[in-house]
Write an enzyme that holds these catalytic residues in place. Structure first.
Site: not given
Length: 480
Positions: A183, A159, A84
């Site tokens: 997340s 996220s 990520k």
């Protein structure tokens, strides 16, 4: 053999180690899928195809040498993964999902990327994140939003939403995410994956920004408990305490064992509900009922648990959660490029003094002690992963739906409304990070009644410190 992307991560890993597949074959296959599908999904911000193929070729050369001289292979030899875009990968830009930052290549790997590269992975790129990883959706001003593979009009969560979308769509076999307030578990639930948040300190954080409350830890996003255990073994290498001792069993071995019969407390209480009252969707309650049914069919005992949370939690958690963005280095002339939510919470964080943050951190330590004491009456705690079905793209921000990313003029400025929606969407996530406990999201329910029909919904199991293997065992026992 099945298509490469249809193999489980464990099957792909075994095929790479045996030589049945080369890393170039596997990496090329996933890069082709990314090229074909990412334009619809928005899972990737950056694709590093050229470097990935070079790294895969180097992995294949090492495999050939190892076969000749008997050298051992790394645990994840030649496995394609994605990181990520909060994680530093040497030579690749870390955008943090923000238009307000200068996008320069990282000089070195962060701790998470370094650990997985040591385990033999081949990085194929960086996945979509919200700005600074602050939100439960993965939309920003620099790239198209990350969409749910099961309904492109819906969000993949956040996220780690880009990573979850990539795994669910078969663009990578599994992926590490980072979890500071849900997340990993939120996008896992939204995308029908197993998502494990390890306990505090077990694995590298996976983010290169501030975290004064110690909320963030990295964990696996995978299609099964076995795949998640494999990735966790790379994040937390098992070893004996003495050179002469036998190595401790890895999470793959432990996850394959049956769990003991457990007493599981069920609760819908949330520390957010006094400030943001919410009613769980019917589908969230259906998921909880299905989780209870599966657990009891497996021989576990479930019962309602009485849990009470301090009603000061929402304001105090928000202070700690947004402290890092308050200290982010952003040129004054670029502040206007921040999203409304980031800009609002950054300003508020900068207006607080160090004493306010210290007071908040002290409260959270007491909240941790009080909550763990209540959870200790049970072996595990059970609740829905999310209170609502995966939300439409643009629902939190008020941005118009579209195929691309949105300029500043199309983002609504209601930061507090955005934040409230997130807390009502995922009200059972952040307190687990405050407590530092392990937790897992398991995709037990689909809104259409069968796997792959409609939208996925999950349940969350929270365990005591050191229970990562137990959580994986239960997920595997339930069929995941």
């Amino acid at each position: 053999m099945a298509e490469i992307h249809e193999l489980s991560a464990v099957e792909l890993r075994d095929a790479l180690r045996s030589g049945e597949l080369s890393s170039r074959q596997a990496t090329g296959h996933f890069l082709d899928r990314i090229a074909a599908e990412n334009k619809h999904l928005g899972a990737f911000i950056t694709v590093t195809a050229e470097q990935a193929l070079l790294d895969a070729a180097a992995a294949d050369e090492f495999h050939a040498r190892a076969a000749r001289d008997g050298t051992g292979l790394a645990l994840l030899h030649g496995m394609p993964v994605a990181f990520k875009d909060l994680t530093d990968v040497a030579g690749v830009v870390t955008t943090h999902g923000s238009a307000a930052l200068d996008h320069k290549p990282a000089l070195a790997d962060g701790a998470l990327a370094a650990a997985l590269k040591d385990a033999g992975v081949v990085s194929v790129g960086k996945t979509q994140v919200p700005e600074f990883g602050l939100t439960a959706y993965s939309e920003n001003r620099i790239a198209p939003p990350s969409r749910n593979p099961y309904a492109l009009s819906r969000s993949s969560g956040g996220s780690s939403g880009g990573s979850a979308a990539a795994v669910a769509a078969g663009l990578v076999p599994f992926a590490p995410g980072s979890d500071g307030g849900g997340s990993v578990r939120i996008p896992a639930a939204a995308c029908g994956l197993v998502g494990l948040k390890p306990g505090r300190g077990l694995a590298p954080a996976g983010e290169s920004s501030g975290d004064p409350a110690g909320l963030v830890v990295s964990g696996p996003l995978a299609r099964s408990a076995a795949d998640a255990a494999l990735l966790l073994d790379a994040l937390v290498p098992a070893a004996g305490t003495e050179k002469s001792a036998a190595p401790a069993p890895g999470y793959r071995d432990l996850a394959a064992q049956d769990p003991p019969r457990l007493r599981i407390g069920v609760s819908l209480e949330s520390p957010w509900q006094t400030v943001f009252p919410f009613t769980p969707d019917a589908e969230a309650l259906h998921a909880l009922a299905e989780g209870i049914r599966r657990l009891e069919a497996a021989g576990h005992q479930t019962a309602e648990a009485s849990v009470r949370y301090d009603n000061r939690y929402p304001a105090v958690f928000t202070t700690a959660w947004t402290a890092g963005v308050g200290g982010a280095r952003i040129a004054p002339q670029r502040e206007a490029l921040l999203t409304p939510l980031t800009r609002t919470f950054r300003r508020r964080a900068q207006q607080r003094g160090p004493a306010k943050l210290a007071e908040s951190l002290a409260f959270l330590r007491q909240f941790q002690r009080d909550t763990i004491a209540q959870y200790a009456a049970w072996d595990l705690m059970l609740m829905p992963s999310l209170a609502q079905t995966p939300r439409p793209v643009g629902w939190f921000t008020g941005a118009a739906h579209g195929d691309g990313y949105w300029p500043a003029s199309e983002w609504a400025g209601d930061a507090d409304g955005d934040y409230r929606k997130q807390c009502e969407y995922a009200p059972w996530s952040s307190m687990v990070n405050v407590c530092g406990l392990p937790a897992i999201s398991i995709p037990v329910h689909w809104t259409g009644g069968a796997k792959g029909a409609g939208l996925p919904m999950g349940v969350q199991l929270v365990g005591p410190m050191g229970s990562e293997a137990l959580l994986l065992q239960v997920a595997a026992q339930l069929g995941f």
